[in-house]
Design an enzyme around this catalytic site. Structure first.
Site, PDB file in Angstrom:
ATOM      1  N   GLU A  22     -83.082 -45.312 -65.758  1.00  0.00           N
ATOM      2  CA  GLU A  22     -83.258 -46.773 -65.858  1.00  0.00           C
ATOM      3  C   GLU A  22     -81.911 -47.460 -66.060  1.00  0.00           C
ATOM      4  O   GLU A  22     -80.882 -46.826 -66.278  1.00  0.00           O
ATOM      5  CB  GLU A  22     -84.162 -47.115 -67.052  1.00  0.00           C
ATOM      6  CG  GLU A  22     -85.614 -47.420 -66.694  1.00  0.00           C
ATOM      7  CD  GLU A  22     -85.806 -48.776 -66.023  1.00  0.00           C
ATOM      8  OE1 GLU A  22     -84.799 -49.419 -65.664  1.00  0.00           O
ATOM      9  OE2 GLU A  22     -86.954 -49.185 -65.852  1.00  0.00           O
ATOM     10  N   ARG A 113     -91.954 -47.155 -85.352  1.00  0.00           N
ATOM     11  CA  ARG A 113     -92.356 -45.926 -84.664  1.00  0.00           C
ATOM     12  C   ARG A 113     -93.042 -46.233 -83.332  1.00  0.00           C
ATOM     13  O   ARG A 113     -92.822 -45.547 -82.335  1.00  0.00           O
ATOM     14  CB  ARG A 113     -93.295 -45.114 -85.557  1.00  0.00           C
ATOM     15  CG  ARG A 113     -93.701 -43.758 -84.963  1.00  0.00           C
ATOM     16  CD  ARG A 113     -94.723 -43.055 -85.836  1.00  0.00           C
ATOM     17  NE  ARG A 113     -95.992 -43.772 -85.886  1.00  0.00           N
ATOM     18  CZ  ARG A 113     -96.958 -43.655 -84.967  1.00  0.00           C
ATOM     19  NH1 ARG A 113     -96.796 -42.855 -83.924  1.00  0.00           N
ATOM     20  NH2 ARG A 113     -98.083 -44.343 -85.092  1.00  0.00           N
ATOM     21  N   ASN A 118     -86.780 -51.735 -73.759  1.00  0.00           N
ATOM     22  CA  ASN A 118     -86.879 -51.466 -72.333  1.00  0.00           C
ATOM     23  C   ASN A 118     -85.730 -52.203 -71.642  1.00  0.00           C
ATOM     24  O   ASN A 118     -84.589 -52.093 -72.057  1.00  0.00           O
ATOM     25  CB  ASN A 118     -88.264 -51.887 -71.818  1.00  0.00           C
ATOM     26  CG  ASN A 118     -88.670 -51.159 -70.558  1.00  0.00           C
ATOM     27  OD1 ASN A 118     -88.434 -49.970 -70.437  1.00  0.00           O
ATOM     28  ND2 ASN A 118     -89.283 -51.852 -69.618  1.00  0.00           N
ATOM     29  N   GLU A 137     -94.522 -42.430 -76.079  1.00  0.00           N
ATOM     30  CA  GLU A 137     -94.510 -41.157 -76.791  1.00  0.00           C
ATOM     31  C   GLU A 137     -95.199 -41.248 -78.150  1.00  0.00           C
ATOM     32  O   GLU A 137     -95.507 -40.231 -78.770  1.00  0.00           O
ATOM     33  CB  GLU A 137     -93.072 -40.672 -76.965  1.00  0.00           C
ATOM     34  CG  GLU A 137     -92.404 -40.270 -75.664  1.00  0.00           C
ATOM     35  CD  GLU A 137     -91.128 -39.483 -75.880  1.00  0.00           C
ATOM     36  OE1 GLU A 137     -90.589 -39.531 -77.004  1.00  0.00           O
ATOM     37  OE2 GLU A 137     -90.688 -38.815 -74.929  1.00  0.00           O
ATOM     38  N   ASN A 167     -89.878 -56.266 -68.647  1.00  0.00           N
ATOM     39  CA  ASN A 167     -89.045 -55.467 -67.760  1.00  0.00           C
ATOM     40  C   ASN A 167     -87.895 -56.298 -67.206  1.00  0.00           C
ATOM     41  O   ASN A 167     -87.229 -56.989 -67.948  1.00  0.00           O
ATOM     42  CB  ASN A 167     -89.913 -54.829 -66.672  1.00  0.00           C
ATOM     43  CG  ASN A 167     -89.597 -53.366 -66.480  1.00  0.00           C
ATOM     44  OD1 ASN A 167     -88.440 -52.976 -66.406  1.00  0.00           O
ATOM     45  ND2 ASN A 167     -90.615 -52.546 -66.423  1.00  0.00           N
ATOM     46  N   ASP A 216     -90.948 -53.464 -61.469  1.00  0.00           N
ATOM     47  CA  ASP A 216     -90.198 -52.889 -62.587  1.00  0.00           C
ATOM     48  C   ASP A 216     -88.883 -53.669 -62.699  1.00  0.00           C
ATOM     49  O   ASP A 216     -88.888 -54.888 -62.732  1.00  0.00           O
ATOM     50  CB  ASP A 216     -89.991 -51.389 -62.330  1.00  0.00           C
ATOM     51  CG  ASP A 216     -89.725 -50.595 -63.597  1.00  0.00           C
ATOM     52  OD1 ASP A 216     -88.808 -50.969 -64.349  1.00  0.00           O
ATOM     53  OD2 ASP A 216     -90.404 -49.576 -63.834  1.00  0.00           O
TER      54      ASP A 216
END
Length: 309
Positions: A22, A113, A118, A137, A167, A216
């Site tokens: 990215e 957490r 991004n 995750e 994004n 994106d």
């Protein structure tokens, strides 16, 4: 559709296995390209004068990095959007220190957490805009996303809330319009932009993606066209200032994340194939860096005007 210009890319510029490549960023003065692997927590660098064989890992960190930007007055340090906020990353030591952690007690427990940064970019007045989203995750993706603006004096602003995957972000050359993508909604939005104050208003849909995949990251060329990656559909689309698709780059893998102009070439990052058994051919080059000559040129990057020490 007959008037759409098409390019086809079959081989990577650099074969890698990024989990989620990215944020490609062109360093014009040194003619180098850096990008991140969010999932594997790495910062990559290529000296474009020497070619793909010059590839090195600048940083192998303990946090995911979503985006980076240069800082005015230094080449040693860059600013990053990290796991829980904005930080300074030193290119020589490969270490980082937080400038501003974004979550407060009012945001509730375990926000640190559940979230990560991004995509992001710097505006013409040196303010760093970056979005935070649920970290896949650690949490399901919901509408907890926030687009932040960090000013040079480190004052933090929440510019947009209740989004899913904040994004790509960028500004028209005349500095009167800001574009921003919410991938979960399939939309690239346009806003009226006041460059002096950094305020945005009059949100409207500039482009809505129909069909497979989602918009994106993007870059903007000097004619005002957006080049947006379509994650999950092997494409980068060129979109006119009127919001119409006028060009299409086809790539040999599906998880297309972000394009970046270097001269009249477009470098494109990608991520791992999410369904390798279903799409074995797409999996072969997933996570690689691609390059295609498109004939258009991008707008110059702005640098974060950090007032601190």
């Amino acid at each position: 559709m007959a008037n759409i210009k098409r390019w086809t890319v079959t081989e990577p510029y650099l074969k890698l296995d990024c989990g989620l490549g990215e944020a490609p960023y062109y360093e014009e003065e040194s003619h180098q390209l850096r990008f991140v692997d969010i999932l594997k927590k790495k910062v990559h660098l290529i000296d474009l004068k020497k070619g793909p064989q010059s590839h090195v890992v600048l940083g192998d960190l303990d946090i995911p990095i979503g985006c980076t930007a240069d800082i005015e007055g230094t080449t040693d340090d860059i600013i990053i959007g990290g796991k829980t906020g904005f930080a300074i990353f030193n290119r020589t030591t490969g270490t980082y220190k937080y400038l501003n952690k974004v979550w407060e007690e009012k945001d509730g427990p375990e926000k640190d957490r559940r979230m990560r940064f991004n995509d992001g970019a710097v505006d013409s007045h040196g303010r760093f805009w970056a979005g935070a989203m649920n970290d896949p995750e650690h949490a399901e993706i919901t509408n907890e996303g926030v687009l932040f603006r960090l000013d040079p004096d480190l004052k933090l602003h929440r510019m947009i809330e209740d989004c899913t995957i904040p994004n790509g972000i960028g500004w028209r050359a005349d500095d009167k319009v800001m574009y921003w993508t919410d991938s979960g909604a399939g939309n690239i939005f346009a806003f009226d932009f006041d460059a002096a104050s950094g305020s945005i208003s009059n949100r409207r849909i500039f482009y809505h993606h129909e069909g497979d995949g989602a918009p994106d990251g993007f870059d903007i060329d000097d004619e005002g066209y957006l080049w947006t990656a379509v994650y999950g559909n092997s494409q980068v689309l060129r979109i006119s200032p009127e919001g119409k698709v006028v060009g299409e780059i086809s790539l040999p893998t599906r998880s297309i994340s972000c394009p970046c102009f270097v001269g009249d070439n477009l470098f494109i990052t990608t991520g791992a194939e999410q369904e390798p058994e279903k799409y074995p051919e797409a999996a072969k080059l997933a996570g690689s860096l691609f390059c295609v000559k498109v004939g258009s040129r991008g707008l110059p990057n702005h640098r974060f005007k950090y007032h601190g020490q």
